[in-house]
Design a protein around this motif. Structure first.
Motif, PDB file in Angstrom:
ATOM      1  N   ARG A  38     -23.642 -30.147  17.400  1.00 22.89           N
ATOM      2  CA  ARG A  38     -22.452 -30.504  18.117  1.00 22.89           C
ATOM      3  C   ARG A  38     -21.645 -31.679  17.357  1.00 22.89           C
ATOM      4  NH1 ARG A  38     -22.586 -30.657  24.513  1.00 22.89           N
ATOM      5  NH2 ARG A  38     -23.446 -28.583  24.844  1.00 22.89           N
ATOM      6  N   ALA A  39     -20.111 -31.736  17.384  1.00 24.41           N
ATOM      7  CA  ALA A  39     -19.597 -32.524  16.967  1.00 24.41           C
ATOM      8  C   ALA A  39     -19.333 -33.762  18.021  1.00 24.41           C
ATOM      9  CB  ALA A  39     -18.242 -32.138  16.397  1.00 24.41           C
ATOM     10  N   ALA A  40     -18.741 -34.964  17.729  1.00 23.95           N
ATOM     11  CA  ALA A  40     -18.550 -36.008  18.576  1.00 23.95           C
ATOM     12  C   ALA A  40     -17.990 -35.457  19.803  1.00 23.95           C
ATOM     13  CB  ALA A  40     -17.771 -37.150  17.829  1.00 23.95           C
ATOM     14  N   ASP A  41     -16.979 -34.690  19.783  1.00 20.27           N
ATOM     15  CA  ASP A  41     -16.041 -34.447  20.880  1.00 20.27           C
ATOM     16  C   ASP A  41     -16.938 -33.171  21.610  1.00 20.27           C
ATOM     17  OD1 ASP A  41     -15.733 -32.315  19.204  1.00 20.27           O
ATOM     18  OD2 ASP A  41     -13.712 -32.161  19.531  1.00 20.27           O
ATOM     19  N   GLY A  42     -18.089 -32.720  21.321  1.00 23.93           N
ATOM     20  CA  GLY A  42     -18.714 -31.703  22.029  1.00 23.93           C
ATOM     21  C   GLY A  42     -18.608 -30.364  21.432  1.00 23.93           C
ATOM     22  N   ALA A  43     -17.627 -30.248  20.219  1.00 19.62           N
ATOM     23  CA  ALA A  43     -17.613 -28.902  19.606  1.00 19.62           C
ATOM     24  C   ALA A  43     -19.155 -28.415  19.153  1.00 19.62           C
ATOM     25  CB  ALA A  43     -16.712 -29.160  18.324  1.00 19.62           C
ATOM     26  N   GLU A  44     -19.309 -27.162  19.423  1.00 15.69           N
ATOM     27  CA  GLU A  44     -20.738 -26.772  19.158  1.00 15.69           C
ATOM     28  C   GLU A  44     -20.812 -25.265  18.442  1.00 15.69           C
ATOM     29  OE1 GLU A  44     -24.660 -25.628  22.003  1.00 15.69           O
ATOM     30  OE2 GLU A  44     -22.681 -26.299  22.937  1.00 15.69           O
ATOM     31  N   ILE A  61     -17.803 -21.844  16.306  1.00 19.05           N
ATOM     32  CA  ILE A  61     -17.715 -23.263  16.745  1.00 19.05           C
ATOM     33  C   ILE A  61     -16.885 -23.075  18.141  1.00 19.05           C
ATOM     34  CG2 ILE A  61     -16.852 -25.666  16.511  1.00 19.05           C
ATOM     35  CD1 ILE A  61     -17.474 -25.078  13.482  1.00 19.05           C
ATOM     36  N   ARG A  62     -17.273 -23.467  19.217  1.00 16.84           N
ATOM     37  CA  ARG A  62     -16.756 -23.709  20.643  1.00 16.84           C
ATOM     38  C   ARG A  62     -16.142 -24.651  20.449  1.00 16.84           C
ATOM     39  NH1 ARG A  62     -20.683 -23.522  24.007  1.00 16.84           N
ATOM     40  NH2 ARG A  62     -20.680 -21.424  24.133  1.00 16.84           N
ATOM     41  N   GLN A 153     -12.187 -32.888  11.685  1.00 21.06           N
ATOM     42  CA  GLN A 153     -13.284 -33.864  12.530  1.00 21.06           C
ATOM     43  C   GLN A 153     -14.396 -32.681  12.844  1.00 21.06           C
ATOM     44  OE1 GLN A 153     -12.969 -37.105  13.036  1.00 21.06           O
ATOM     45  NE2 GLN A 153     -10.999 -36.924  11.941  1.00 21.06           N
ATOM     46  N   GLU A 154     -13.923 -31.629  13.870  1.00 20.49           N
ATOM     47  CA  GLU A 154     -15.246 -30.713  14.398  1.00 20.49           C
ATOM     48  C   GLU A 154     -15.967 -30.255  13.176  1.00 20.49           C
ATOM     49  OE1 GLU A 154     -13.315 -30.033  18.841  1.00 20.49           O
ATOM     50  OE2 GLU A 154     -13.144 -28.340  17.256  1.00 20.49           O
ATOM     51  N   VAL A 155     -15.253 -29.377  12.219  1.00 18.16           N
ATOM     52  CA  VAL A 155     -16.046 -28.593  11.408  1.00 18.16           C
ATOM     53  C   VAL A 155     -16.675 -29.640  10.260  1.00 18.16           C
ATOM     54  CG1 VAL A 155     -15.479 -27.246   9.215  1.00 18.16           C
ATOM     55  CG2 VAL A 155     -14.244 -26.887  11.472  1.00 18.16           C
ATOM     56  N   THR A 162     -25.635 -30.799   9.976  1.00 18.11           N
ATOM     57  CA  THR A 162     -26.841 -29.801  10.028  1.00 18.11           C
ATOM     58  C   THR A 162     -26.865 -29.048   8.755  1.00 18.11           C
ATOM     59  OG1 THR A 162     -26.752 -29.717  12.195  1.00 18.11           O
ATOM     60  CG2 THR A 162     -27.606 -27.770  10.955  1.00 18.11           C
ATOM     61  N   TYR A 163     -25.705 -29.095   8.101  1.00 11.10           N
ATOM     62  CA  TYR A 163     -25.428 -27.831   7.012  1.00 11.10           C
ATOM     63  C   TYR A 163     -25.461 -28.475   5.373  1.00 11.10           C
ATOM     64  CZ  TYR A 163     -24.792 -24.438  10.693  1.00 11.10           C
ATOM     65  OH  TYR A 163     -24.873 -23.779  11.562  1.00 11.10           O
TER      66      TYR A 163
END
Length: 335
Positions: A38-44, A61-62, A153-155, A162-163
Motif C-alpha cells: 500500500r501507498a500512503a493514501d491506501g492505494a494497493e 493498483i487500486r 505518489q502512489e506508483v 516492495t519492488y
C-alpha cells in the motif's frame, strides 16, 4: 549461471503455465509477492502477472487518487528479486493520448528489449484515454481523477516499498506524455534527475494551444481538467511547463521534435493529419528551450527536418536520449 531454488521454481511455474495456456501469476521466489503493498493514501497492489521469462511484471493498483484499478507494467533488471538487498533506479515511460495505453510503448518500439539490457526498473503506468497528467481542477474542488498523484505518489511509493526501487528516477514521454514528463518534473522538483519530451506539448498557455488544450479534453465538461481559460488562470499557470520552467533547474532536460512533419524514410504513413502536430510541437519545444536558456538551465535539444508525429520518430529519439537518462540516474548496462 547457477539458479537458486526460487528462480528454478519460478521457471518451472512459468513453463507449466505456458503449457496449460494460463497466465503466469507468480514471480521470482514464489513465497514473495507485492500483492497487498500500500501507498500512503491506501492505494494497493491487488494483482501481479509475470511474463514467461520472469522479467516483465504487470501489477494492478487500486487507486484512490483516480478512483479505478489501473495496470502498471514493469520490466525488471537482471538480478532483481523481492529479497535483494540492492535497490535499482527507475525509468518511467509515459504514453500519449488517444488510443495509447500502458502497453503501447512496448508494442510500437523496441523499448522492452532496450530496457532489459540495463540495470534499471522500467515503468509503464496507465494514463487513461485523455493522458492529461494532472489532478483535475473540478471547479476548484480538485479530487478524482488525480493522475499526477497516481503516477508521482502512489506508483512510486509502491515501487520503493516492495519492488526494490531507489530514488534515482528519469521520466520520458511522447506527445501528451512529453507534457507529462515536463510538468511532473517541474511540479515536483528533485523527483526526477532527467526528463525527456518527444514531440511533446510542453506549454499549454500559448495562443491557440490554450484553447486546443481546453477543447481536446474528452470530458463532457472541458473545464474539469484545468479550469476555464483566463478565469482560472492560476491553475493553468501551475500546470504549464513554460511558466514553471524555473523548477526544472537541477533536472536534465531533453526536448525533441520534427519541424516540418514531412515523412522520413522509415515513416509508415505517407500522409496524416498528425503531420501538422510536429511543427506545432517544435514551436512549443523551442519556446521552452528559450526559457530554459534565459534561466541558464542546461537543455539538450534535437529538432529534425523529416519525421511525422508517429512512432518511428519516437523510436529514434528514445535511443538518442536513453544513454543520457541512464547516466543521470546511475543505471549501467547489464554485467
Amino acid at each position: 549461471m547457477k539458479l537458486g531454488r526460487g528462480a528454478v521454481a519460478g521457471v518451472l511455474v512459468a513453463l507449466l503455465a505456458l503449457l496449460a495456456g494460463t497466465a503466469v501469476v507468480a514471480g521470482p521466489a514464489q513465497a514473495a509477492t507485492g500483492v497487498g503493498t500500500r501507498a500512503a493514501d491506501g492505494a494497493e497492489v491487488v494483482s501481479e502477472r509475470w511474463s514467461w521469462d520472469l522479467r516483465e511484471l504487470t501489477i494492478e493498483i487500486r487507486s484512490p487518487a483516480v478512483g479505478r484499478t489501473l495496470p502498471v507494467k514493469l520490466i525488471m533488471p537482471v538480478g532483481w528479486s523481492f529479497e535483494s538487498s540492492r535497490r535499482w533506479p527507475v525509468m518511467m515511460m509515459l504514453q500519449g493520448g488517444g488510443h495509447d495505453d500502458y502497453t503501447t510503448w512496448g508494442a510500437k518500439t523496441d523499448v522492452d528489449a532496450l530496457a532489459k539490457k540495463w540495470q534499471v526498473i522500467t515503468v509503464f503506468p496507465e494514463a487513461g484515454d485523455n493522458a492529461t497528467y494532472t489532478n483535475y481542477f473540478n471547479g476548484g474542488r480538485f479530487g478524482k481523477p488525480a493522475w499526477e498523484d497516481f503516477h508521482t505518489q502512489e506508483v512510486l511509493q509502491i515501487l520503493q516499498k516492495t519492488y526494490r526501487a531507489n530514488t534515482n528516477r528519469a521520466v520520458a514521454g511522447l506527445s501528451s506524455g512529453g507534457y507529462g514528463s515536463m510538468i511532473y518534473a517541474a511540479r515536483n522538483p528533485g523527483m526526477f534527475k532527467y526528463a525527456s519530451s518527444y514531440s511533446g506539448l510542453v506549454t499549454i498557455r500559448l495562443p491557440i494551444i490554450r484553447w486546443a488544450a481546453f477543447f481536446a479534453s474528452r470530458d463532457a465538461d472541458p473545464s474539469r481538467r484545468f479550469g476555464v481559460p483566463f478565469v482560472n488562470e492560476r491553475n493553468w499557470e501551475l500546470h504549464d511547463p513554460l511558466y514553471m520552467a524555473g523548477n526544472l533547474r537541477g533536472t536534465g532536460i531533453y526536448l525533441s521534435s520534427g519541424y516540418t512533419g514531412i515523412p522520413a524514410e522509415d515513416d509508415t504513413v505517407a500522409w496524416s493529419p498528425q503531420q501538422f502536430a510536429e511543427p506545432i510541437a517544435a514551436t512549443l519545444s523551442i519556446a521552452l528551450e528559450k526559457k530554459l536558456n534565459a534561466l541558464n538551465i542546461p537543455v539538450t535539444v534535437h529538432y529534425y527536418p523529416r519525421g511525422e508525429h508517429q512512432w518511428p520518430s519516437w523510436q529514434r529519439e528514445l535511443h538518442r536520449s536513453w544513454p543520457l537518462m541512464m547516466q543521470a540516474i546511475g543505471a549501467g548496462p547489464n554485467p
